[in-house]
Write a protein that holds these residues in place. Structure first.
Motif, PDB file in Angstrom:
ATOM      1  N   HIS A  32       0.813  -1.222   0.000  1.00 30.45           N
ATOM      2  CA  HIS A  32       0.000   0.000   0.000  1.00 30.45           C
ATOM      3  C   HIS A  32       0.845   1.269   0.000  1.00 30.45           C
ATOM      4  CE1 HIS A  32      -3.509  -2.555   0.938  1.00 30.45           C
ATOM      5  NE2 HIS A  32      -2.677  -3.207   1.736  1.00 30.45           N
TER       6      HIS A  32
ATOM      7  N   LYS B 290      -9.587  -1.270  -6.002  1.00 28.96           N
ATOM      8  CA  LYS B 290      -9.765  -0.190  -5.027  1.00 28.96           C
ATOM      9  C   LYS B 290      -8.503  -0.046  -4.173  1.00 28.96           C
ATOM     10  CE  LYS B 290     -12.755   1.448  -1.274  1.00 28.96           C
ATOM     11  NZ  LYS B 290     -11.614   2.075  -0.622  1.00 28.96           N
ATOM     12  N   GLN B 291      -7.944  -1.186  -3.753  1.00 29.24           N
ATOM     13  CA  GLN B 291      -6.740  -1.129  -2.918  1.00 29.24           C
ATOM     14  C   GLN B 291      -5.586  -0.461  -3.671  1.00 29.24           C
ATOM     15  OE1 GLN B 291      -6.782  -5.373  -2.072  1.00 29.24           O
ATOM     16  NE2 GLN B 291      -7.060  -4.998   0.116  1.00 29.24           N
ATOM     17  N   ASN B 293      -5.860   1.613  -6.232  1.00 23.84           N
ATOM     18  CA  ASN B 293      -6.197   3.022  -6.442  1.00 23.84           C
ATOM     19  C   ASN B 293      -6.051   3.834  -5.157  1.00 23.84           C
ATOM     20  OD1 ASN B 293      -7.158   3.935  -9.223  1.00 23.84           O
ATOM     21  ND2 ASN B 293      -8.116   1.937  -9.034  1.00 23.84           N
ATOM     22  N   ASP B 294      -6.456   3.238  -4.038  1.00 20.73           N
ATOM     23  CA  ASP B 294      -6.314   3.944  -2.753  1.00 20.73           C
ATOM     24  C   ASP B 294      -4.839   4.214  -2.443  1.00 20.73           C
ATOM     25  OD1 ASP B 294      -8.996   3.986  -2.426  1.00 20.73           O
ATOM     26  OD2 ASP B 294      -9.080   2.432  -0.856  1.00 20.73           O
ATOM     27  N   SER B 297      -3.692   7.022  -4.708  1.00 16.21           N
ATOM     28  CA  SER B 297      -4.176   8.381  -4.392  1.00 16.21           C
ATOM     29  C   SER B 297      -3.705   8.822  -2.997  1.00 16.21           C
ATOM     30  CB  SER B 297      -5.694   8.489  -4.555  1.00 16.21           C
ATOM     31  OG  SER B 297      -6.331   7.520  -3.779  1.00 16.21           O
ATOM     32  N   ASN B 298      -3.607   7.882  -2.046  1.00 19.40           N
ATOM     33  CA  ASN B 298      -3.053   8.264  -0.727  1.00 19.40           C
ATOM     34  C   ASN B 298      -1.596   8.706  -0.825  1.00 19.40           C
ATOM     35  OD1 ASN B 298      -5.373   7.704   0.655  1.00 19.40           O
ATOM     36  ND2 ASN B 298      -4.764   5.620   1.235  1.00 19.40           N
TER      37      ASN B 298
END
Lengths: 255, 316
Positions: A32, B290-291, B293-294, B297-298
């Motif tokens: 992430h 979504k993960q 893209n998140d 963008s984060n």
């Protein structure tokens, strides 16, 4: 077991708990990160910290001499048994600046701490400190670079990293907290006075904070504390519930 | 007249290109190549890179819950390897003339595909074993062959990546082996993971050759050296015995060793499910996008800050 031995065990658990809980937070970033290169860097940091935790847990287990494994300490102790600082357990909430500021503030301290601990008269501790300081040197450099980049980057990044600094600052006094365990080990030459590191730590931090065009919050009079007595923030319980659930659910299982 | 000369010229080049591939020549970025070759390779390589990066998500899902410190460290290192593979293949793909950022945009918009397997959820710890053993095992079968493909940068990337994938494969198998000699619950966990991951792993090789639109060209250009069905068979043949060795049952009633063909016969793959998943309707397609893209963008403000800082330094 001698009083000194008990103190040494407690001391090792503090160091290991700091590393493990910090690692757990950073590992949550895997997949992430803001860019792939940073994802890889954060995995490295997390692996370093887990390695440190394993080293100190293993030594604690040898000192206890009752066959407890590193995993016992990590997975079978509760909220009140963990001895980490409150700062490392604070959730990162996928705010990269917060994670880097946390790594930087802790790292500066750990660098000085391990530097002293390399002179411990306990050979295992000094050996573990010598291994850890190499890793921490990299963490400080890496996180410090990001603090500067974000502080002196865009208007938005400046505001965000300043906010992270403001939020984390009240946790920094705890870095220097000590009690009778420290006193006994200091007397015996196994550990050193953390309070004496404060001026040097401030100088290290100030240098980067100034370069990053940030400001140390001046209005903070309240400082959190409690980690060395196992009194934590509400966040630790959730972290442990997640981290420990499998070994707790299947206590007889080997993984 | 001019046009005709150019067309002839091009086809002469293409003939020479095809001949040199037939002779086993390796194509390098600066060599002339037909546009279709470049496009197909770029499609394959960017999909491959995306698969490495999206593949970090289902496994990353268990890092904070890994059941021992050793397992936690191994899993972090493994997922980190996948990030490295992503970087490496993106770089190799860039030699074909597209920036990594453009490839990433195609992933984020849903235009580019990635391996369908990562649209399945990791529900238990045993799934981490199953991914390492089955999913990386299938990837190795594919990649070992790709390491001999005609495009130099891709083939070299595969050589290096295969070494790491072999380690991943072993760690996955070891996780399941430990579970299979553990408690009743652990054994059930392992078999359940096997039941859920076996068929999607077979689907990783892509549709049967008769339904694979790009196969013929890719075989001609030695981008692919074997058909999807060949590779699937190779994977099954090497995996069944590994399953049996630790007491896992392959969830296929029709699975049987065939003395005549010297291969395992196996049941029909649910292609309906496969096409549903690659068309965006798998259990986790929306979550994975979504993960990604998140994360993107984060991280926007971080990337912008790094750029602004670098520009300021340059200006000073």
């Amino acid at each position: 077991m001698t009083e000194l031995n008990t103190a040494l065990i407690e001391y090792c658990l503090r160091i290991a708990d700091n590393s493990l809980i910090h690692a757990q937070r950073i590992a949550d970033w895997t997949g992430h990160g803001p860019i792939l290169e940073e994802d890889i860097a954060m995995s490295n940091v997390s692996l370093d910290l887990i390695g440190q935790a394993r080293g100190f847990y293993t030594y604690a287990s040898q000192l206890e001499g009752n066959g407890k494994s590193e995993d016992f300490y990590a997975f079978h102790r509760g909220e009140r048994d963990f001895r980490n600082r409150l700062m490392v357990e604070q959730p990162d909430l996928k705010d990269f600046g917060f994670t880097m500021m946390k790594l930087f503030l802790n790292g500066c301290f750990d660098y000085l701490f391990f530097r002293d601990l390399m002179k411990s008269n306990d050979e295992t501790i000094s050996g573990l400190a010598a291994k850890s300081i190499k890793e921490v040197t990299y963490h400080v450099r890496h996180a410090g670079d990001w603090v500067v980049r974000l502080g002196d980057g865009t208007e938005e990044s400046h505001q965000r990293i300043q906010k992270s600094l403001n939020e984390l600052w009240p946790f920094t006094n705890e870095l220097f907290e000590q009690n009778e365990v420290d006193e006994l080990l200091i007397q015996n030459g196994a550990a050193f006075n953390k309070k004496e590191l404060k001026a040097e730590w401030e100088a290290m931090v100030n240098e980067i904070i100034t370069k990053a065009t940030l400001k140390i919050p001046s209005d903070s009079t309240y400082f959190y504390s409690g980690g060395i007595n196992g009194v934590h923030s509400e966040h630790l319980g959730f972290l442990l519930a997640e981290m420990q659930y499998l070994p707790r659910m299947y206590p007889d299982a080997i993984w | 007249m001019d046009v005709k000369v150019k067309t002839d010229d091009l086809s002469a080049k293409e003939t020479a290109f095809n001949d040199s591939i037939k002779d086993g020549k390796v194509i390098e970025p600066k060599d002339w190549m037909p546009e279709k070759y470049r496009k197909q390779l770029l499609r394959m390589m960017s999909q491959h890179a995306h698969s490495e990066v999206v593949g970090m998500l289902p496994e990353g899902n268990w890092i904070t819950r890994a059941p021992s410190l050793a397992r936690k460290a191994i899993l972090i290192a493994k997922v980190q390897d996948e990030a490295g593979h992503g970087l490496y293949i993106y770089s190799a793909a860039e030699t074909l003339g597209m920036d990594r950022s453009e490839m990433v945009d195609q992933l984020l918009s849903g235009k580019a595909k990635y391996s369908s397997i990562f649209n399945y959820p990791t529900l238990t710890w045993a799934d981490i074993g199953a991914i390492g053993w089955l999913v990386d095992g299938a990837a190795i079968v594919n990649q070992t062959v790709l390491a001999k493909c005609s495009y130099g940068p891709y083939s070299r990337a595969m050589l290096r990546i295969c070494r790491e994938e072999n380690f991943h494969n072993k760690q996955g198998y070891q996780i399941l082996a430990f579970l299979m000699r553990g408690t009743k619950e652990q054994k059930e966990m392992a078999q359940d993971a096997m039941n859920r991951w076996w068929w999607p792993s077979l689907m990783m090789f892509g549709p049967s050759d008769k339904d694979s639109p790009n196969s013929a060209d890719l075989l001609k250009w030695k981008v692919k050296l074997y058909t999807n069905d060949d590779l699937r068979q190779r994977f099954i043949d090497r995996t069944v015995e590994q399953a049996e060795a630790i007491g896992l049952k392959v969830p296929d009633d029709k699975l049987k060793w065939n003395e005549e063909t010297r291969h395992y016969d196996f049941g029909e793959i649910n292609w309906e499910e496969f096409f549903q998943v690659i068309n965006g309707n798998g259990p986790c397609n929306k979550l994975r996008l979504k993960q990604r893209n998140d994360a993107h963008s984060n991280g926007q403000w971080v990337r912008e800050a790094a750029k602004a800082y670098a520009e300021k330094r340059k200006a000073n």
